[in-house]
Design a protein around this motif. Sequence first.
Motif, PDB file in Angstrom:
ATOM      1  N   TYR A 123      35.898  53.598  38.370  1.00  0.00           N
ATOM      2  CA  TYR A 123      35.486  53.119  39.688  1.00  0.00           C
ATOM      3  C   TYR A 123      34.427  52.025  39.582  1.00  0.00           C
ATOM      4  CZ  TYR A 123      33.648  53.252  44.462  1.00  0.00           C
ATOM      5  OH  TYR A 123      33.237  52.922  45.725  1.00  0.00           O
ATOM      6  N   CYS A 124      33.499  52.169  38.646  1.00  0.00           N
ATOM      7  CA  CYS A 124      32.430  51.182  38.513  1.00  0.00           C
ATOM      8  C   CYS A 124      32.979  49.812  38.119  1.00  0.00           C
ATOM      9  CB  CYS A 124      31.399  51.668  37.497  1.00  0.00           C
ATOM     10  SG  CYS A 124      32.050  51.937  35.841  1.00  0.00           S
ATOM     11  N   VAL A 125      34.019  49.782  37.288  1.00  0.00           N
ATOM     12  CA  VAL A 125      34.605  48.510  36.872  1.00  0.00           C
ATOM     13  C   VAL A 125      35.336  47.860  38.046  1.00  0.00           C
ATOM     14  CG1 VAL A 125      36.138  47.380  35.229  1.00  0.00           C
ATOM     15  CG2 VAL A 125      34.815  49.371  34.524  1.00  0.00           C
ATOM     16  N   LEU A 126      36.041  48.667  38.833  1.00  0.00           N
ATOM     17  CA  LEU A 126      36.730  48.129  40.005  1.00  0.00           C
ATOM     18  C   LEU A 126      35.747  47.530  41.007  1.00  0.00           C
ATOM     19  CD1 LEU A 126      39.330  50.986  40.559  1.00  0.00           C
ATOM     20  CD2 LEU A 126      39.869  48.626  39.949  1.00  0.00           C
ATOM     21  N   VAL A 127      34.646  48.237  41.231  1.00  0.00           N
ATOM     22  CA  VAL A 127      33.650  47.746  42.176  1.00  0.00           C
ATOM     23  C   VAL A 127      33.003  46.466  41.649  1.00  0.00           C
ATOM     24  CG1 VAL A 127      31.424  48.266  43.237  1.00  0.00           C
ATOM     25  CG2 VAL A 127      33.215  50.003  43.201  1.00  0.00           C
ATOM     26  N   TYR A 128      32.694  46.430  40.373  1.00  0.00           N
ATOM     27  CA  TYR A 128      32.053  45.247  39.810  1.00  0.00           C
ATOM     28  C   TYR A 128      32.976  44.030  39.873  1.00  0.00           C
ATOM     29  CZ  TYR A 128      29.608  42.202  36.551  1.00  0.00           C
ATOM     30  OH  TYR A 128      28.959  41.130  35.976  1.00  0.00           O
ATOM     31  N   ALA A 129      34.258  44.215  39.581  1.00  0.00           N
ATOM     32  CA  ALA A 129      35.210  43.106  39.663  1.00  0.00           C
ATOM     33  C   ALA A 129      35.303  42.559  41.081  1.00  0.00           C
ATOM     34  CB  ALA A 129      36.579  43.566  39.168  1.00  0.00           C
ATOM     35  N   SER A 130      35.253  43.449  42.060  1.00  0.00           N
ATOM     36  CA  SER A 130      35.304  43.000  43.455  1.00  0.00           C
ATOM     37  C   SER A 130      34.004  42.315  43.861  1.00  0.00           C
ATOM     38  CB  SER A 130      35.579  44.192  44.370  1.00  0.00           C
ATOM     39  OG  SER A 130      36.745  44.880  43.983  1.00  0.00           O
ATOM     40  N   LEU A 131      32.886  42.840  43.352  1.00  0.00           N
ATOM     41  CA  LEU A 131      31.588  42.300  43.754  1.00  0.00           C
ATOM     42  C   LEU A 131      31.349  40.891  43.238  1.00  0.00           C
ATOM     43  CD1 LEU A 131      29.202  45.382  43.418  1.00  0.00           C
ATOM     44  CD2 LEU A 131      29.706  44.098  45.503  1.00  0.00           C
ATOM     45  N   ILE A 132      31.776  40.589  42.020  1.00  0.00           N
ATOM     46  CA  ILE A 132      31.489  39.260  41.483  1.00  0.00           C
ATOM     47  C   ILE A 132      32.276  38.181  42.237  1.00  0.00           C
ATOM     48  CG2 ILE A 132      30.911  40.173  39.217  1.00  0.00           C
ATOM     49  CD1 ILE A 132      33.617  39.208  38.211  1.00  0.00           C
ATOM     50  N   LEU A 133      33.494  38.519  42.672  1.00  0.00           N
ATOM     51  CA  LEU A 133      34.250  37.550  43.468  1.00  0.00           C
ATOM     52  C   LEU A 133      33.657  37.431  44.869  1.00  0.00           C
ATOM     53  CD1 LEU A 133      36.657  35.646  43.235  1.00  0.00           C
ATOM     54  CD2 LEU A 133      38.092  37.446  44.219  1.00  0.00           C
ATOM     55  N   TRP A 134      33.228  38.554  45.430  1.00  0.00           N
ATOM     56  CA  TRP A 134      32.590  38.501  46.734  1.00  0.00           C
ATOM     57  C   TRP A 134      31.262  37.751  46.658  1.00  0.00           C
ATOM     58  CZ3 TRP A 134      32.777  38.745  51.755  1.00  0.00           C
ATOM     59  CH2 TRP A 134      31.578  38.893  52.467  1.00  0.00           C
ATOM     60  N   GLN A 135      30.512  37.946  45.596  1.00  0.00           N
ATOM     61  CA  GLN A 135      29.235  37.254  45.452  1.00  0.00           C
ATOM     62  C   GLN A 135      29.433  35.742  45.403  1.00  0.00           C
ATOM     63  OE1 GLN A 135      25.890  38.580  42.666  1.00  0.00           O
ATOM     64  NE2 GLN A 135      26.673  36.803  41.572  1.00  0.00           N
ATOM     65  N   TYR A 136      30.488  35.292  44.722  1.00  0.00           N
ATOM     66  CA  TYR A 136      30.775  33.861  44.687  1.00  0.00           C
ATOM     67  C   TYR A 136      31.107  33.345  46.079  1.00  0.00           C
ATOM     68  CZ  TYR A 136      33.401  29.574  44.183  1.00  0.00           C
ATOM     69  OH  TYR A 136      33.857  28.298  44.343  1.00  0.00           O
ATOM     70  N   PHE A 137      31.961  34.047  46.795  1.00  0.00           N
ATOM     71  CA  PHE A 137      32.352  33.625  48.145  1.00  0.00           C
ATOM     72  C   PHE A 137      31.146  33.636  49.073  1.00  0.00           C
ATOM     73  CE2 PHE A 137      33.659  34.847  52.431  1.00  0.00           C
ATOM     74  CZ  PHE A 137      34.559  33.844  52.738  1.00  0.00           C
ATOM     75  N   ASN A 138      30.349  34.676  49.036  1.00  0.00           N
ATOM     76  CA  ASN A 138      29.201  34.807  49.926  1.00  0.00           C
ATOM     77  C   ASN A 138      28.165  33.719  49.656  1.00  0.00           C
ATOM     78  OD1 ASN A 138      27.440  36.203  51.837  1.00  0.00           O
ATOM     79  ND2 ASN A 138      26.265  36.820  50.037  1.00  0.00           N
TER      80      ASN A 138
END
Length: 318
Positions: A123-138
Amino acid sequence: MATYETRSRERRSGTVETARLSADTQSEASRMLQISNWKKILVLEEPSLVVIKPGLVPVSRTVCELWEHRELIKNLVWRDLTTRYRQTILGAGWAVLQPLGFMLVITLFVKHSSHPMPGEVPYCVLVYASLILWQYFNASVTRASDSVLSMGALMKKVYFPRLAAPIASVMPAMVDFVITFMLLMAMVLWFKLHITICLLAAPLFVFLAATLALGIGLWVSALHVRYRDMFQLVPFLLQMLFFASPIIYSSDSIPAALRPIYQLNPLVSVIEGFRWSVLGTNTPSPESILYSVIVGTGLLVSGFAFFRRTERTFVDYV
């Protein structure tokens, strides 16, 4: 004798007068030649002028101006990177610390209260993968929204293509994304996850996220010049979009009645496609990917047109 002296005096006076006329003629010719030379010098040294006329500039001319001012865009990107990490202890480590800290908090406190993501990936890897793309967009949308206002002083002094401001504001976030993506690949190797050929599709989803960010950034930056409400509205909408995207939960947990509304978010297929390409999770549907491509292209084209139409009045409001 008197007649001879008179004739001699007349010849001398005529010679003097002729000499005076010759001298005056030479002086006048010299002055005219000097003026002609000065005119030539002025014509040769006259700088090239750029005439800015009212009305829309052709798209080809706008693209040429952006290419001519590529050094300016590069300097703006470099200035953003250096000022952000100057006199900091961690430096570029802040790019990794932010998504890593969010991942730890979400894994510890949100995982057990939300629907778990299916699959064998932690779960932590899935969340981190989503967060780095969201962080770029944000980060890209946030910086682009204030890019034109922050360059208001420079805009009043010299001319440069206004599109350089939002374009340059989107690029520095890509450096942070590359750093955080390296940590993601280290996590993939640590948990011994399989890396497939689907990894080659990851840049396509990153490019799609960049297209969405730049399209929204063009709209918001142009509106922010005249309507300062964008300073309050943009963070609020981004916060809502965070919870409407599959970052801390799986799309399978969305009720069927809410699926049509949920799929209106173009980031859904972008985040799911990025996780699929890197981690091998569920494959997003081709229809959802096509929808994100259409929305991203529409936002980029319409934002480009709206920005060019309103950039003529930027100096009146900054």
